[in-house]
Design a protein around this motif. Structure first.
Motif, PDB file in Angstrom:
ATOM      1  N   ARG A 133     -42.089 -26.404  -1.313  1.00  0.00           N
ATOM      2  CA  ARG A 133     -41.246 -27.445  -0.714  1.00  0.00           C
ATOM      3  C   ARG A 133     -40.663 -26.980   0.622  1.00  0.00           C
ATOM      4  NH1 ARG A 133     -37.294 -29.719  -5.299  1.00  0.00           N
ATOM      5  NH2 ARG A 133     -36.869 -31.193  -3.592  1.00  0.00           N
ATOM      6  N   GLU A 134     -41.433 -26.152   1.322  1.00  0.00           N
ATOM      7  CA  GLU A 134     -40.950 -25.586   2.576  1.00  0.00           C
ATOM      8  C   GLU A 134     -40.751 -26.629   3.664  1.00  0.00           C
ATOM      9  OE1 GLU A 134     -45.440 -25.086   2.355  1.00  0.00           O
ATOM     10  OE2 GLU A 134     -43.728 -24.691   1.046  1.00  0.00           O
ATOM     11  N   GLU A 135     -41.412 -27.789   3.573  1.00  0.00           N
ATOM     12  CA  GLU A 135     -41.251 -28.830   4.581  1.00  0.00           C
ATOM     13  C   GLU A 135     -40.193 -29.862   4.193  1.00  0.00           C
ATOM     14  OE1 GLU A 135     -44.635 -30.471   6.665  1.00  0.00           O
ATOM     15  OE2 GLU A 135     -45.920 -28.863   5.918  1.00  0.00           O
ATOM     16  N   ASP A 136     -39.482 -29.652   3.100  1.00  0.00           N
ATOM     17  CA  ASP A 136     -38.364 -30.530   2.737  1.00  0.00           C
ATOM     18  C   ASP A 136     -37.196 -30.300   3.688  1.00  0.00           C
ATOM     19  OD1 ASP A 136     -39.924 -31.329   0.662  1.00  0.00           O
ATOM     20  OD2 ASP A 136     -38.565 -30.643  -0.928  1.00  0.00           O
ATOM     21  N   TYR A 137     -36.402 -31.350   3.908  1.00  0.00           N
ATOM     22  CA  TYR A 137     -35.185 -31.213   4.696  1.00  0.00           C
ATOM     23  C   TYR A 137     -34.196 -30.311   3.960  1.00  0.00           C
ATOM     24  CZ  TYR A 137     -36.165 -34.979   8.071  1.00  0.00           C
ATOM     25  OH  TYR A 137     -36.681 -35.747   9.082  1.00  0.00           O
ATOM     26  N   VAL A 138     -33.549 -29.422   4.707  1.00  0.00           N
ATOM     27  CA  VAL A 138     -32.458 -28.636   4.138  1.00  0.00           C
ATOM     28  C   VAL A 138     -31.355 -29.599   3.710  1.00  0.00           C
ATOM     29  CG1 VAL A 138     -30.629 -26.982   4.694  1.00  0.00           C
ATOM     30  CG2 VAL A 138     -32.977 -26.562   5.454  1.00  0.00           C
ATOM     31  N   ALA A 139     -30.742 -29.347   2.579  1.00  0.00           N
ATOM     32  CA  ALA A 139     -29.686 -30.218   2.058  1.00  0.00           C
ATOM     33  C   ALA A 139     -28.613 -30.450   3.117  1.00  0.00           C
ATOM     34  CB  ALA A 139     -29.071 -29.594   0.815  1.00  0.00           C
ATOM     35  N   GLY A 140     -28.276 -31.726   3.337  1.00  0.00           N
ATOM     36  CA  GLY A 140     -27.277 -32.082   4.348  1.00  0.00           C
ATOM     37  C   GLY A 140     -27.864 -32.446   5.689  1.00  0.00           C
ATOM     38  N   GLN A 141     -29.145 -32.112   5.912  1.00  0.00           N
ATOM     39  CA  GLN A 141     -29.826 -32.461   7.151  1.00  0.00           C
ATOM     40  C   GLN A 141     -30.417 -33.868   7.031  1.00  0.00           C
ATOM     41  OE1 GLN A 141     -30.634 -29.713   9.873  1.00  0.00           O
ATOM     42  NE2 GLN A 141     -28.722 -29.138   8.917  1.00  0.00           N
ATOM     43  N   LYS A 142     -30.636 -34.521   8.153  1.00  0.00           N
ATOM     44  CA  LYS A 142     -31.149 -35.887   8.130  1.00  0.00           C
ATOM     45  C   LYS A 142     -31.982 -36.170   9.382  1.00  0.00           C
ATOM     46  CE  LYS A 142     -27.029 -37.806  10.407  1.00  0.00           C
ATOM     47  NZ  LYS A 142     -25.944 -38.806  10.318  1.00  0.00           N
ATOM     48  N   PRO A 143     -32.830 -37.208   9.326  1.00  0.00           N
ATOM     49  CA  PRO A 143     -33.603 -37.581  10.506  1.00  0.00           C
ATOM     50  C   PRO A 143     -32.699 -37.997  11.656  1.00  0.00           C
ATOM     51  CG  PRO A 143     -34.505 -38.601   8.539  1.00  0.00           C
ATOM     52  CD  PRO A 143     -33.183 -38.007   8.154  1.00  0.00           C
ATOM     53  N   TYR A 144     -33.217 -37.897  12.870  1.00  0.00           N
ATOM     54  CA  TYR A 144     -32.447 -38.267  14.055  1.00  0.00           C
ATOM     55  C   TYR A 144     -32.087 -39.751  14.015  1.00  0.00           C
ATOM     56  CZ  TYR A 144     -31.234 -39.133  18.923  1.00  0.00           C
ATOM     57  OH  TYR A 144     -30.580 -39.509  20.070  1.00  0.00           O
ATOM     58  N   ASP A 145     -30.811 -40.052  14.272  1.00  0.00           N
ATOM     59  CA  ASP A 145     -30.370 -41.442  14.308  1.00  0.00           C
ATOM     60  C   ASP A 145     -29.487 -41.750  15.517  1.00  0.00           C
ATOM     61  OD1 ASP A 145     -28.014 -40.159  13.656  1.00  0.00           O
ATOM     62  OD2 ASP A 145     -27.799 -41.073  11.676  1.00  0.00           O
ATOM     63  N   GLY A 146     -29.356 -40.774  16.429  1.00  0.00           N
ATOM     64  CA  GLY A 146     -28.575 -40.993  17.637  1.00  0.00           C
ATOM     65  C   GLY A 146     -27.076 -41.047  17.424  1.00  0.00           C
ATOM     66  N   SER A 147     -26.610 -40.548  16.290  1.00  0.00           N
ATOM     67  CA  SER A 147     -25.183 -40.687  15.953  1.00  0.00           C
ATOM     68  C   SER A 147     -24.317 -39.512  16.382  1.00  0.00           C
ATOM     69  CB  SER A 147     -25.030 -40.897  14.441  1.00  0.00           C
ATOM     70  OG  SER A 147     -25.495 -39.756  13.734  1.00  0.00           O
ATOM     71  N   GLU A 148     -24.919 -38.478  16.976  1.00  0.00           N
ATOM     72  CA  GLU A 148     -24.118 -37.321  17.385  1.00  0.00           C
ATOM     73  C   GLU A 148     -23.081 -37.737  18.431  1.00  0.00           C
ATOM     74  OE1 GLU A 148     -24.661 -32.696  18.876  1.00  0.00           O
ATOM     75  OE2 GLU A 148     -26.186 -34.174  19.400  1.00  0.00           O
ATOM     76  N   THR A 149     -21.882 -37.222  18.295  1.00  0.00           N
ATOM     77  CA  THR A 149     -20.812 -37.512  19.249  1.00  0.00           C
ATOM     78  C   THR A 149     -20.388 -36.227  19.949  1.00  0.00           C
ATOM     79  OG1 THR A 149     -19.041 -37.134  17.629  1.00  0.00           O
ATOM     80  CG2 THR A 149     -19.983 -39.373  17.766  1.00  0.00           C
ATOM     81  N   PHE A 150     -19.664 -36.381  21.040  1.00  0.00           N
ATOM     82  CA  PHE A 150     -19.168 -35.219  21.763  1.00  0.00           C
ATOM     83  C   PHE A 150     -18.302 -34.349  20.855  1.00  0.00           C
ATOM     84  CE2 PHE A 150     -15.579 -33.477  24.331  1.00  0.00           C
ATOM     85  CZ  PHE A 150     -16.297 -32.469  24.959  1.00  0.00           C
ATOM     86  N   GLU A 151     -17.477 -35.002  20.029  1.00  0.00           N
ATOM     87  CA  GLU A 151     -16.550 -34.277  19.166  1.00  0.00           C
ATOM     88  C   GLU A 151     -17.278 -33.430  18.117  1.00  0.00           C
ATOM     89  OE1 GLU A 151     -14.480 -37.222  21.363  1.00  0.00           O
ATOM     90  OE2 GLU A 151     -16.238 -37.461  20.058  1.00  0.00           O
ATOM     91  N   THR A 152     -18.458 -33.857  17.692  1.00  0.00           N
ATOM     92  CA  THR A 152     -19.193 -33.101  16.673  1.00  0.00           C
ATOM     93  C   THR A 152     -20.285 -32.209  17.264  1.00  0.00           C
ATOM     94  OG1 THR A 152     -20.750 -34.942  16.369  1.00  0.00           O
ATOM     95  CG2 THR A 152     -18.798 -34.910  14.954  1.00  0.00           C
TER      96      THR A 152
END
Length: 340
Positions: A195-214
């Motif tokens: 399962r080496e290509e599974d997402y690490v727990a808590g990770q997610k696909p890109y959705d453009g939601s990153e903010t300056f604060e985070t």
């Protein structure tokens, strides 16, 4: 050298810096390490995307090793400074990033089969550069994940770089509230189970939601500039780690901690951010202390108050000091047999 100030950052970058860089930029692809060119099940050819910027009277060549989920455009400001200071600049994008080859079809996922692939590919690029400019000294400028890759490359070939600049290098990644031994066990187990290509727990696909604060950026204009570019180009939207990548990061950390640091011979300039949510500050301090105690070379340790992980994208006051420190470090004792 005068920095690009925050109050005019977007204007300067759009109307002056980017057009200037475009006139100096050449780009293409260089094959990665020969033993890792492709995977038979995907048919992906291992081509590394590389940008090259040429100075008129070069006194050295700077090779940039970028961080996790980053791409070449994020470094355009630093490339501009280096170019104006009289250095050729090479900007390769690591496997799985930007326009370089990938080992997964998921455009959001950073996945790798072995950590040595990163280092072998990076060294292949460095060898091409050194062959092109044999008389010019090479300088490594590396950030975060790229700091781990670059440090190991310098350990494998100690005479390759004359100077090493590390920005918040990933000598050991931070893992939130999950203890480091448990992270190692989880990564190893997932990879053993296929399962080496599974997402690490808590990770997610890109959705453009990153903010300056985070984000890991200290300067809002610098963050907004690249963030908007990233939203518009799918090639820059990698955002998550696989368990294969996590295990690779663990093994890079082990190598540097137990072996790699001992092999470095070039002077090191290391920048530590005050607020770093991505790499272990304790690991950075121990790394510098061990190098200085050993006495083979030196590691100048610079603490940057009020900054986040991306030290090369800080506020005006910090950037002035940061850039001045880098330029003095690079120019001191720099030896070149040719200025052509």
């Amino acid at each position: 050298m005068e920095i690009i100030h925050e109050n005019e950052y977007l204007y300067k970058m759009n109307d002056e810096i980017e057009p200037y860089l475009a006139t100096h930029r050449q780009e293409g692809y260089i094959s990665g390490a020969e033993d890792h060119l492709h995977r038979k099940d995907t048919g992906i050819v291992g081509k590394i995307h590389v940008q090259r910027y040429l100075a008129e009277k070069p006194k050295g060549v700077i090779i940039i090793s970028h961080g996790f989920t980053e791409a070449a455009p994020k470094y355009e400001e630093m490339i501009y400074y280096f170019l104006k200071a009289g250095y050729h600049v090479y900007m390769p994008e690591h496997m799985g990033h930007g326009q370089s080859y990938c080992l997964t079809a998921d455009p959001s996922l950073v996945h790798i089969d072995t950590w040595k692939r990163y280092v072998r590919d990076f060294l292949k690029i460095c060898h091409v550069i050194k062959k092109t400019y044999p008389e010019l000294p090479l300088v490594l400028f590396a950030h975060s994940m790229g700091g781990a890759i670059g440090t190991i490359a310098a350990a494998w070939e100690p005479q390759l770089f004359q100077k090493i600049i590390l920005n918040s290098p990933m000598l050991r990644p931070l893992t939130g509230n999950v203890p480091w031994p448990l992270v190692i066990a989880i990564a190893q187990t997932k990879c053993l189970l296929g399962r080496e290509e599974d997402y690490v727990a808590g990770q997610k696909p890109y959705d453009g939601s990153e903010t300056f604060e985070t984000s890991g950026c200290t300067s809002r204009p610098r963050f907004e500039k690249y963030n908007e570019m990233r939203k518009e180009n799918k090639k820059f939207q990698v955002s998550a780690a696989s368990y294969g990548w996590l295990l690779a990061s663990v093994k890079m950390s082990w190598y540097i901690k137990y072996c790699g640091w001992k092999k470095l011979t070039a002077p090191v300039l290391l920048f530590q951010a005050e607020r770093d949510d991505f790499v272990s500050v304790n690991a950075l301090r121990k790394f510098a202390e061990k190098i200085n105690h050993r006495g083979i070379t030196s590691c100048e340790y610079v603490y940057l108050p009020g900054t986040r992980h991306e030290t090369y994208r800080s506020d005006d006051r910090t950037m002035e000091m940061y850039l001045d420190k880098i330029m003095k470090f690079m120019d001191s004792g720099m030896v070149s047999d040719s200025c052509t």
